[in-house]
Design an enzyme around this catalytic site. Sequence first.
Site, PDB file in Angstrom:
ATOM      1  N   CYS A 138      15.646  13.616 -17.018  1.00  0.00           N
ATOM      2  CA  CYS A 138      16.068  12.612 -17.349  1.00  0.00           C
ATOM      3  C   CYS A 138      14.820  11.070 -17.807  1.00  0.00           C
ATOM      4  CB  CYS A 138      17.318  11.564 -17.190  1.00  0.00           C
ATOM      5  SG  CYS A 138      18.886  12.883 -16.701  1.00  0.00           S
ATOM      6  N   LEU A 182      17.801  14.936 -20.408  1.00  0.00           N
ATOM      7  CA  LEU A 182      17.947  16.941 -20.493  1.00  0.00           C
ATOM      8  C   LEU A 182      18.497  17.366 -19.778  1.00  0.00           C
ATOM      9  CD1 LEU A 182      16.198  18.452 -22.035  1.00  0.00           C
ATOM     10  CD2 LEU A 182      14.933  18.238 -20.020  1.00  0.00           C
ATOM     11  N   ILE A 236      20.727  19.776 -17.516  1.00  0.00           N
ATOM     12  CA  ILE A 236      19.778  21.509 -16.709  1.00  0.00           C
ATOM     13  C   ILE A 236      20.698  21.673 -15.808  1.00  0.00           C
ATOM     14  CG2 ILE A 236      17.988  22.611 -14.858  1.00  0.00           C
ATOM     15  CD1 ILE A 236      17.071  21.393 -18.036  1.00  0.00           C
ATOM     16  N   GLY A 274      14.987  13.957 -12.262  1.00  0.00           N
ATOM     17  CA  GLY A 274      14.375  14.881 -11.460  1.00  0.00           C
ATOM     18  C   GLY A 274      15.679  15.961 -10.752  1.00  0.00           C
ATOM     19  N   GLU A 275      15.612  16.606 -10.630  1.00  0.00           N
ATOM     20  CA  GLU A 275      16.490  17.892  -9.605  1.00  0.00           C
ATOM     21  C   GLU A 275      16.544  17.658  -8.465  1.00  0.00           C
ATOM     22  OE1 GLU A 275      17.779  19.527 -11.627  1.00  0.00           O
ATOM     23  OE2 GLU A 275      17.024  19.239 -13.289  1.00  0.00           O
ATOM     24  N   GLY A 300       2.037  26.102 -10.710  1.00  0.00           N
ATOM     25  CA  GLY A 300       1.554  26.461  -9.398  1.00  0.00           C
ATOM     26  C   GLY A 300       1.162  25.116  -8.599  1.00  0.00           C
TER      27      GLY A 300
END
Length: 671
Positions: A2, A55, A57, A81-82, A378
């Site tokens: 977000c 957003l 997810i 975030g997550e 990565g």
Amino acid sequence: MCGISGFLDLSYINSANELRSIAMRMAETLRHRGPNHAGVWADAEAGVALSMRRLAILDLSPAGHQPMQSSSGRYVLVFNGEIYNYEDLRGELSKGVQACSFHGNSDTEVMLAAFEKWGIEESVVRFNGMFAFAVWDRHDRSLTLGRDRFGEKPLYYSRTGRHFIFGSELKALRAHPGFVDELDPDAIALFLRHSCVPAPYSIYRNTSKLPAATLLKVSARDFASSPQPYWSLREVVNGAVSHPLECDEQEAIEQLDWILRDAVRIRMRSDVPLGAFLSGGIDSSTIVSLMQTQSRGRVRTFSIGSHDRELDEAKEASQVARHLGTEHTELYVTSEEAMSVIPLLPRIYDEPFADPSQIPTILVSQLAREHVTVSLSGDGGDELFGGYSRHAWGDTLSRSLRHLPLLLRKLGAAGIKTMPTDSWDYLFRLCKPITPVRWHQRMPGYKLHKLASILESQGTHSLYEKLTSHWLNPEMILAGVSSPATMLHGDHHQGLRSAAEEMMYLDAVGYLPDDILVKLDRATMAVSLEGRVPLLDHRVAEFAWRLPLSMRLRQRQGKWILRQVLHRYVPREIIDRPKSGFGVPLGTWLRGPLRDWAESLLNESRLRQDGYFNVVPIAKMWREHLFGKLNWEYHLWDVLMFQAWLDESRRKPDDQSVYVQGIANVAMGSA
């Protein structure tokens, strides 16, 4: 994923509707970060408003919308975030006498339940994730901001009069009517030195970035507080030095494989399509390998290529993808297509930022977004496992500098600089067929001139500054300005076991959050793509620092142990080759197709009118670069990116909601 924003207003003169209107206007500038939903919450009595763009997810239903209140109503949260271990935390919170009940399946709801049961600080220590959040405590009338351990997600805040304003990007703060957008000349000096503005500074006075791994709590009565750390890489390093890993190499490889596998596994949780960036290098190939071994189907992978073989990375990525059996998408871009991104850079990065690899990062992000909503990368492997040339050569350089007389070093530097960088590049190309592969380098002339500049270094700190700075003395083009102290200063990085480790630490606390992660966040979010970074799982970092240096750097080659993990999944002959990477030929572009654009930004009368730069040295560099006497591409790019950003910053804040909404469409080629 977000974009979050909000403020505290101590004037208490606004109605709830007025607070909501301002907060929503701030959130609308972040539409690109969250195109799926908008939300706002306000309390006029407390003078607080929180807003966000989402957003979606995890839990795509309205049960995942924000701002979200805790079950008791005490906490109100906006979160970007997550939390990757939210399922484990949810299970823990659901047990016992005071078991929590949940109405949806989002990590946001789990965060709020954790805050209620354990408190904010204890909860954050338990989170494994990337996050920037703001939570309002209705009991003690306080606002707490928090940021993840490595600073993957951004968060700015400003104390302006009776307003405390925060947001994911500066454009959100600028949309608040009380924000004062006064430039900080000292921050310009920092930008020239680092090609970015390092935390806790921002380009504006009285505006800061919340440092990684900190919490900031402010009261509705006043804003007099400072960020407090809840985790410290310095403490991790100290503990690792005192208690190094005691096992043989094979056991260490097994342990790292397991930790990385789990870090990847929990970052593959998503209710929307997911894929990965694949450059064909060690880091991204390791991530994709571990994704594919744990995926029921073929992993989607993405890379971009250049028609210039010297700058291309797509061929190597394609080889890795074929071996692993991923569903691979690659896009070969022309110079014209790459340069078309440049006008968007000030708008996307929202603060002066001059790492040229921002261009390919945006290109690969927009390619991935055509197919997925989440992409793993990565990033972080170089900083944790010794992947940069300065790590491999740090100890040798440090010892050599101590033993060689200063006069001799100065003579050597003068000898190197007798040939321009372009001439060195040409010489290396001529010799390439007859030289060992390990001698093959991208931009050898630039690196040799960088070597010349470090020959006068005295100590590891001085050596690191010269290796990582474009403008070693930004004061030469800035009148009456000096660079403030940053993470490079002080003795907090002393006591490490080697110069290589000292440089790795400085990269992890400076270059990584201020450059690499900023580049990734803004590029992915510009096209509404979530980027996840498994190598920055704090368990990986804590394990990496416990390793002896010989398991990270061996025979002047970095990432030894990471390579051993990767060789379990991809044959050595595919991986063991010189590092390439999608390069950007800035020097050539500035002399050719970008010349008119650059000259308009470097116009002497314009520079004088703006009043930030001394014109004479910049004009001299530009002439020397145009006529091929010296290659000043990176120094000039820093100035150009500041000038381009300055143009963008002069837009009226009221216009931002209009032009920011177009970022994703323009970058995706649909506008």
